[in-house]
Design a protein around this motif. Structure first.
Motif, PDB file in Angstrom:
ATOM      1  N   ALA A 184     -44.490   6.348 -26.726  1.00 63.63           N
ATOM      2  CA  ALA A 184     -44.322   6.164 -25.284  1.00 63.63           C
ATOM      3  C   ALA A 184     -42.878   6.423 -24.861  1.00 63.63           C
ATOM      4  O   ALA A 184     -42.619   6.908 -23.758  1.00 63.63           O
ATOM      5  CB  ALA A 184     -44.735   4.755 -24.887  1.00 63.63           C
ATOM      6  N   MET A 185     -41.926   6.116 -25.742  1.00 65.09           N
ATOM      7  CA  MET A 185     -40.508   6.325 -25.432  1.00 65.09           C
ATOM      8  C   MET A 185     -40.077   7.771 -25.660  1.00 65.09           C
ATOM      9  O   MET A 185     -38.966   8.151 -25.292  1.00 65.09           O
ATOM     10  CB  MET A 185     -39.649   5.393 -26.303  1.00 65.09           C
ATOM     11  CG  MET A 185     -39.827   3.912 -25.999  1.00 65.09           C
ATOM     12  SD  MET A 185     -39.001   2.845 -27.228  1.00 65.09           S
ATOM     13  CE  MET A 185     -37.272   3.169 -26.876  1.00 65.09           C
ATOM     14  N   GLY A 186     -40.948   8.568 -26.299  1.00 68.36           N
ATOM     15  CA  GLY A 186     -40.594   9.957 -26.572  1.00 68.36           C
ATOM     16  C   GLY A 186     -39.612  10.113 -27.712  1.00 68.36           C
ATOM     17  O   GLY A 186     -38.835  11.064 -27.749  1.00 68.36           O
ATOM     18  N   TYR A 232     -32.806  -1.160 -28.828  1.00 67.59           N
ATOM     19  CA  TYR A 232     -31.821  -0.085 -28.946  1.00 67.59           C
ATOM     20  C   TYR A 232     -31.649   0.671 -27.631  1.00 67.59           C
ATOM     21  O   TYR A 232     -32.579   0.767 -26.827  1.00 67.59           O
ATOM     22  CB  TYR A 232     -32.222   0.887 -30.063  1.00 67.59           C
ATOM     23  CG  TYR A 232     -31.969   0.311 -31.433  1.00 67.59           C
ATOM     24  CD1 TYR A 232     -30.722   0.429 -32.049  1.00 67.59           C
ATOM     25  CD2 TYR A 232     -32.961  -0.387 -32.109  1.00 67.59           C
ATOM     26  CE1 TYR A 232     -30.476  -0.122 -33.297  1.00 67.59           C
ATOM     27  CE2 TYR A 232     -32.723  -0.946 -33.361  1.00 67.59           C
ATOM     28  CZ  TYR A 232     -31.476  -0.809 -33.944  1.00 67.59           C
ATOM     29  OH  TYR A 232     -31.224  -1.367 -35.175  1.00 67.59           O
ATOM     30  N   ASP A 233     -30.445   1.213 -27.464  1.00 66.45           N
ATOM     31  CA  ASP A 233     -30.116   2.023 -26.293  1.00 66.45           C
ATOM     32  C   ASP A 233     -30.911   3.321 -26.358  1.00 66.45           C
ATOM     33  O   ASP A 233     -30.665   4.171 -27.221  1.00 66.45           O
ATOM     34  CB  ASP A 233     -28.609   2.313 -26.301  1.00 66.45           C
ATOM     35  CG  ASP A 233     -28.148   3.077 -25.064  1.00 66.45           C
ATOM     36  OD1 ASP A 233     -29.009   3.630 -24.340  1.00 66.45           O
ATOM     37  OD2 ASP A 233     -26.935   3.119 -24.821  1.00 66.45           O
ATOM     38  N   LYS A 234     -31.852   3.477 -25.444  1.00 67.56           N
ATOM     39  CA  LYS A 234     -32.753   4.632 -25.460  1.00 67.56           C
ATOM     40  C   LYS A 234     -31.993   5.945 -25.277  1.00 67.56           C
ATOM     41  O   LYS A 234     -32.411   6.991 -25.765  1.00 67.56           O
ATOM     42  CB  LYS A 234     -33.793   4.465 -24.354  1.00 67.56           C
ATOM     43  CG  LYS A 234     -34.934   5.462 -24.396  1.00 67.56           C
ATOM     44  CD  LYS A 234     -35.933   5.183 -23.289  1.00 67.56           C
ATOM     45  CE  LYS A 234     -37.017   6.232 -23.253  1.00 67.56           C
ATOM     46  NZ  LYS A 234     -37.967   6.003 -22.144  1.00 67.56           N
ATOM     47  N   ARG A 235     -30.852   5.894 -24.597  1.00 69.29           N
ATOM     48  CA  ARG A 235     -30.079   7.120 -24.355  1.00 69.29           C
ATOM     49  C   ARG A 235     -29.463   7.651 -25.644  1.00 69.29           C
ATOM     50  O   ARG A 235     -29.253   8.848 -25.790  1.00 69.29           O
ATOM     51  CB  ARG A 235     -28.977   6.853 -23.330  1.00 69.29           C
ATOM     52  CG  ARG A 235     -29.476   6.471 -21.943  1.00 69.29           C
ATOM     53  CD  ARG A 235     -28.346   5.909 -21.106  1.00 69.29           C
ATOM     54  NE  ARG A 235     -27.763   4.722 -21.735  1.00 69.29           N
ATOM     55  CZ  ARG A 235     -26.683   4.084 -21.290  1.00 69.29           C
ATOM     56  NH1 ARG A 235     -26.047   4.536 -20.225  1.00 69.29           N
ATOM     57  NH2 ARG A 235     -26.232   2.997 -21.892  1.00 69.29           N
ATOM     58  N   GLY A 242     -24.383 -14.657 -43.884  1.00 68.64           N
ATOM     59  CA  GLY A 242     -24.381 -14.978 -42.452  1.00 68.64           C
ATOM     60  C   GLY A 242     -24.378 -13.761 -41.560  1.00 68.64           C
ATOM     61  O   GLY A 242     -24.242 -13.864 -40.340  1.00 68.64           O
ATOM     62  N   GLN A 243     -24.546 -12.569 -42.152  1.00 67.40           N
ATOM     63  CA  GLN A 243     -24.544 -11.321 -41.374  1.00 67.40           C
ATOM     64  C   GLN A 243     -25.988 -10.909 -41.088  1.00 67.40           C
ATOM     65  O   GLN A 243     -26.533 -10.019 -41.722  1.00 67.40           O
ATOM     66  CB  GLN A 243     -23.804 -10.224 -42.143  1.00 67.40           C
ATOM     67  CG  GLN A 243     -22.336 -10.570 -42.406  1.00 67.40           C
ATOM     68  CD  GLN A 243     -21.607  -9.482 -43.178  1.00 67.40           C
ATOM     69  OE1 GLN A 243     -21.727  -8.302 -42.870  1.00 67.40           O
ATOM     70  NE2 GLN A 243     -20.851  -9.874 -44.181  1.00 67.40           N
ATOM     71  N   LEU A 244     -26.600 -11.588 -40.112  1.00 67.96           N
ATOM     72  CA  LEU A 244     -28.030 -11.423 -39.859  1.00 67.96           C
ATOM     73  C   LEU A 244     -28.342 -10.427 -38.756  1.00 67.96           C
ATOM     74  O   LEU A 244     -29.498 -10.154 -38.478  1.00 67.96           O
ATOM     75  CB  LEU A 244     -28.643 -12.786 -39.504  1.00 67.96           C
ATOM     76  CG  LEU A 244     -28.550 -13.839 -40.612  1.00 67.96           C
ATOM     77  CD1 LEU A 244     -29.028 -15.183 -40.107  1.00 67.96           C
ATOM     78  CD2 LEU A 244     -29.363 -13.425 -41.823  1.00 67.96           C
ATOM     79  N   GLY A 245     -27.341  -9.917 -38.093  1.00 66.26           N
ATOM     80  CA  GLY A 245     -27.588  -9.016 -36.966  1.00 66.26           C
ATOM     81  C   GLY A 245     -28.047  -7.634 -37.408  1.00 66.26           C
ATOM     82  O   GLY A 245     -27.872  -7.230 -38.552  1.00 66.26           O
ATOM     83  N   THR A 246     -28.658  -6.908 -36.473  1.00 67.22           N
ATOM     84  CA  THR A 246     -29.070  -5.531 -36.731  1.00 67.22           C
ATOM     85  C   THR A 246     -28.093  -4.584 -36.045  1.00 67.22           C
ATOM     86  O   THR A 246     -27.194  -5.006 -35.315  1.00 67.22           O
ATOM     87  CB  THR A 246     -30.484  -5.270 -36.189  1.00 67.22           C
ATOM     88  OG1 THR A 246     -30.456  -5.395 -34.763  1.00 67.22           O
ATOM     89  CG2 THR A 246     -31.478  -6.263 -36.772  1.00 67.22           C
ATOM     90  N   ALA A 247     -28.294  -3.298 -36.250  1.00 72.17           N
ATOM     91  CA  ALA A 247     -27.430  -2.308 -35.594  1.00 72.17           C
ATOM     92  C   ALA A 247     -27.567  -2.379 -34.082  1.00 72.17           C
ATOM     93  O   ALA A 247     -26.656  -2.008 -33.346  1.00 72.17           O
ATOM     94  CB  ALA A 247     -27.788  -0.909 -36.098  1.00 72.17           C
ATOM     95  N   ALA A 248     -28.707  -2.886 -33.595  1.00 70.09           N
ATOM     96  CA  ALA A 248     -28.917  -2.993 -32.150  1.00 70.09           C
ATOM     97  C   ALA A 248     -27.954  -4.003 -31.534  1.00 70.09           C
ATOM     98  O   ALA A 248     -27.440  -3.800 -30.432  1.00 70.09           O
ATOM     99  CB  ALA A 248     -30.364  -3.394 -31.851  1.00 70.09           C
ATOM    100  N   SER A 249     -27.709  -5.092 -32.241  1.00 74.86           N
ATOM    101  CA  SER A 249     -26.821  -6.118 -31.695  1.00 74.86           C
ATOM    102  C   SER A 249     -25.382  -5.629 -31.630  1.00 74.86           C
ATOM    103  O   SER A 249     -24.614  -6.039 -30.762  1.00 74.86           O
ATOM    104  CB  SER A 249     -26.911  -7.400 -32.528  1.00 74.86           C
ATOM    105  OG  SER A 249     -26.599  -7.141 -33.887  1.00 74.86           O
ATOM    106  N   ALA A 250     -25.008  -4.745 -32.552  1.00 72.37           N
ATOM    107  CA  ALA A 250     -23.650  -4.180 -32.528  1.00 72.37           C
ATOM    108  C   ALA A 250     -23.541  -3.053 -31.510  1.00 72.37           C
ATOM    109  O   ALA A 250     -22.458  -2.752 -31.007  1.00 72.37           O
ATOM    110  CB  ALA A 250     -23.275  -3.666 -33.915  1.00 72.37           C
ATOM    111  N   GLY A 251     -24.682  -2.418 -31.187  1.00 74.99           N
ATOM    112  CA  GLY A 251     -24.683  -1.312 -30.222  1.00 74.99           C
ATOM    113  C   GLY A 251     -24.457   0.026 -30.902  1.00 74.99           C
ATOM    114  O   GLY A 251     -23.642   0.139 -31.822  1.00 74.99           O
ATOM    115  N   LEU A 252     -25.186   1.042 -30.469  1.00 74.12           N
ATOM    116  CA  LEU A 252     -25.020   2.389 -31.016  1.00 74.12           C
ATOM    117  C   LEU A 252     -23.802   3.045 -30.382  1.00 74.12           C
ATOM    118  O   LEU A 252     -23.636   3.019 -29.169  1.00 74.12           O
ATOM    119  CB  LEU A 252     -26.275   3.227 -30.743  1.00 74.12           C
ATOM    120  CG  LEU A 252     -27.587   2.693 -31.335  1.00 74.12           C
ATOM    121  CD1 LEU A 252     -28.752   3.593 -30.935  1.00 74.12           C
ATOM    122  CD2 LEU A 252     -27.504   2.584 -32.854  1.00 74.12           C
TER     123      LEU A 252
END
Length: 756
Positions: free
Chosen positions: A373-375, A348-351, A319-329
């Motif tokens: 494009a995001m560098g 993901y947080d671009k900063r 049931g652990q389907l989230g990515t690191a993006a959902s938890a936040g960097l």
């Protein structure tokens, strides 16, 4: 007794031991007795990793006085070899193995046969479980499998009791530490230093012994169904929608997902008493050990696919389907993934996201287009990155050199930091150019504009001081959507961009999809049959065939630009009639909205991308009809040289300062003289200092480049005399030097103009 029955018998007894209130040492003492009796083994021992050494923690059959006294280094003796290589040993005569080492205090000299399995947690050895017999014999496969299953459960007991060194401790680093340098395929240039974060976080298995075997079996059945459903859906996703490599990956996924042998092994592990998660991990451990013995690269790749599929199944069942993006960097991060979609990257947080490392990836993948494009630097084709990198490892990503350094030594880190300092100093110089207008030394005003494609790009207009957006790639919204974006969504985006740009111009390029930017929801038979997608059913060709697509975009742009000037540019125009057909679609929407009494743009300026060489032959016909022309150097160069820009073998034939390219561009410049048409270049060529110098030399006065390049190019412009570089270029193109790049560099060095 079968392996399943043996393991279940041991696990049933271990369950009671683990639930008891006795201390950890007492539990381990009971464990070796249970294993020894069940397998009828004269010796059973447990070694645990403590302070970087494998310490004998419990034994049945060896001298009890050796417990907590005998210690072996990682790689020392048979036990140390098992821990170091995370491998199983099964020997009829232990002394014949090259790594055999006699330990006198244990009293093991009378025992001949030896078998050992690693105790693994999070893919690292935290101990070793061994058995020995006096009689020389190889252990049966059922005995080895039972030991491997028990070792997995022991890992939980040992972890919960805090008995062994684990990840993050100095001792745990001993078997898997130190600097490693990996190479890959350069997808997006750039430098990054940050800590590793896995896109798909590793699953921590908290419970290994099952309470209800049938309930665990049902959980696995449901997870298999869901996983197979996901794989079928992959066929319609952008990353798997292109013929070739991804199709092969998909077929391999399907093969493993429906493989009865794989599901049977997981069921057998559940039968032995493991939970669904532990059973999947148990089979996965076995696969990893097999992978270490495989030399065939093709077979290794297929085993990696199975590993990836097992991780997917594990995430579903847990049931652990989230990515690191959902938890936040939590800090500066370099993302590690097998592959990545463009929409996933944008989560993901671009900063904090400083770079991306992919085990797969290609130059034409959608995620690479967005990352550029995001560098954000991206390194692809980094083999076994997820196996060699740990969560939190410090990484140095050198996209320029196509290298990734894991856990860098201090001197390497210092050298890398020095490069960063030099880069920061340069960036500070370039940032100071924000409010400076880019005039050449002889007073010629050069327009330096920026490319964009995301809403988040727009703040860079004010940060860089660019003259406007010379290329807004509208297809990005299509690439990151699961379905065709609705008209209201498109209108909102375009209006937001114009609002954010204020008085600065924005040139919207109509959707450029197809070719290397194939979308699963815009498939056709012709797109599947393209042997060379870059020259096939794409860009304006696709839009004119799917007229509804262009009509919706036209109406969205016109409504978004109400009361303002709208700049529209059509991509991949090869003949003037295509431009006229596209403009007619826009004009029909203007007429429709006028009838509806909608507010219209105060003016619509139409332009084209000159990417197809044939259009240059029709400039005299085209120039009076357009307001601006933008040369797309990326596609133009590959068409002129018949050299696929995505093919690394052709990289040397893809030179932007070749006399052939520069002669072509100078002819285009000459074809626009005397007409009120603006001519510019958009693409990577204009963002490189040496190439930009060459463009100024052929008479180009408008550049549209990545935001990061605006400052460096402004600074370059102010050091150049247009007349001087123009005269030099005329001489070079009349009588080309052996190396045009070297000639330009020498010319710049003599005038103290930095072009690297």
């Amino acid at each position: 007794m079968s392996a399943t029955a043996a393991a279940r018998s041991i696990l049933n007894q271990l369950h009671d031991v683990m639930a008891s209130r006795s201390h950890a040492q007492g539990k381990l003492n009971q464990v070796v007795e249970i294993i020894g009796e069940t397998l009828d083994s004269e010796v059973c021992s447990i070694y645990l990793l403590r302070e970087g050494m494998l310490e004998l923690f419990a034994t049945r059959g060896l001298n009890q006085s050796a417990v907590h006294v005998t210690r072996l280094g990682i790689g020392e003796g048979l036990t140390g070899t098992i821990a170091q290589n995370i491998e199983t040993l099964n020997l009829a005569e232990a002394a014949t193995h090259p790594e055999f080492q006699y330990v006198p205090e244990t009293g093991e000299e009378k025992f001949h046969s030896f078998a050992g399995v690693p105790i693994v947690r999070r893919e690292r050895s935290i101990g070793v479980l061994t058995v020995q017999h006096v009689e020389p014999r190889r252990y049966e496969e059922v005995e080895i499998e039972a030991l491997q299953t028990v070792a997995m459960v022991l890992a939980e007991l040992i972890h919960n009791a805090g008995l062994a060194d684990e990840e993050g401790s100095t001792a745990a680093e001993a078997a898997h530490s130190g600097q490693e340098v990996l190479t890959g395929l350069q997808l997006v240039k750039g430098l990054a230093v940050a800590n590793a974060v896995f896109h798909q976080p590793r699953i921590n298995i908290e419970q290994t012994v099952a309470e209800d075997v049938e309930a665990e079996r049902q959980r696995v059945y449901l997870a298999f169904d869901k996983m197979r459903e996901q794989i079928e859906q992959m066929a319609g996703q952008a990353e798997f929608g292109v013929d070739g490599e991804h199709e092969q990956v998909l077929e391999t996924y399907k093969m493993f997902a429906y493989d009865e042998g794989w599901s049977r092994r997981i069921n057998e592990a559940i039968d032995s008493g493991l939970t669904a998660e532990a059973a999947i991990e148990r089979v996965q451990q076995r696969t990893r050990m097999r992978m270490r013995e495989i030399q065939d690269p093709l077979l290794q790749d297929r085993m990696h696919d199975l590993e990836d599929l097992a991780n997917r199944l594990l995430r579903i069942v847990s049931g652990q389907l989230g990515t690191a993006a959902s938890a936040g960097l939590r800090g500066d991060s370099i993302l590690i993934a097998k592959n990545l979609g463009p929409a996933e990257l944008l989560e993901y947080d671009k900063r904090r996201l400083k770079g991306v490392v992919l085990e797969e990836g290609s130059l034409t993948a959608h995620v690479v287009i967005v990352a550029r494009a995001m560098g954000i630097p991206v390194l692809g084709r980094v083999r076994n990155a997820r196996g060699l990198i740990r969560e939190g490892d410090l990484l140095l990503l050198d996209g320029d050199a196509s290298q990734l350094t894991i856990r860098p030594a201090q001197q390497v880190l210092d050298a890398f930091d020095a490069r960063f300092v030099r880069n920061r100093e340069k960036q500070a110089t370039y940032a100071a150019m924000r409010d400076v207008e880019p005039f050449t030394r002889d007073g010629t005003r050069i327009e330096v504009m920026m490319n964009a494609g995301l809403r988040d790009d727009i703040p860079m207009l004010s940060l860089t001081g660019a003259d406007g957006i010379g290329l807004f790639r509208t297809e990005f919204q299509f690439l990151v959507s699961a379905a065709l974006p609705q008209r209201d969504r498109q209108t909102r985006l375009y209006r937001d961009v114009l609002d954010a740009a204020g008085d600065k111009p924005v040139i919207f390029r109509t959707v450029d999809i197809g070719g290397d930017k194939s979308l699963p929801y815009l498939r056709s038979e012709s797109s599947r049959e393209d042997e060379n997608p870059a020259m096939g059913w794409r860009a304006l060709r696709l839009a004119l065939e799917r007229e509804g697509l262009l009509k919706v975009q036209a109406r969205s742009l016109i409504e978004a630009a109400a009361g303002r000037c709208l700049n529209v540019m059509f991509p991949m125009v090869s003949e003037p009639w295509e431009f006229e057909a596209a403009r007619a679609v826009f004009e029909s929407q203007v007429a429709f909205l006028r009838q509806c009494r909608k507010t219209l743009p105060e003016a619509i300026r139409y332009g084209v991308m000159l990417e197809v060489p044939s259009l240059a032959e029709m400039l005299d016909v085209l120039v009076p009809r357009v307001s601006f022309i933008s040369v797309g150097t990326n596609d133009l160069t590959q068409f002129l040289f018949a050299a696929d820009r995505a093919n690394p073998k052709l990289a040397e034939r893809y030179d932007w300062v070749s006399p052939a390219i520069l002669r072509f561009l100078r002819r285009v410049v000459a074809g626009t003289i005397g007409h009120p048409v603006q001519l510019g270049v958009c693409g990577e060529m204009g963002g490189r200092r040496l190439e930009a110098l060459a463009l100024l030399g052929v008479g180009i006065k408008r550049l549209s480049i990545t935001p990061a390049a605006v400052g460096p190019i402004k600074e370059l412009v102010r050091k150049v005399d247009m007349n001087e570089i123009g005269e030099a270029m005329t001489g070079w193109l009349a009588n080309p030097p052996p190396d045009m790049r070297h000639a330009l560099q020498k010319w710049a060095e003599e005038r103290e103009i930095e072009v690297e």
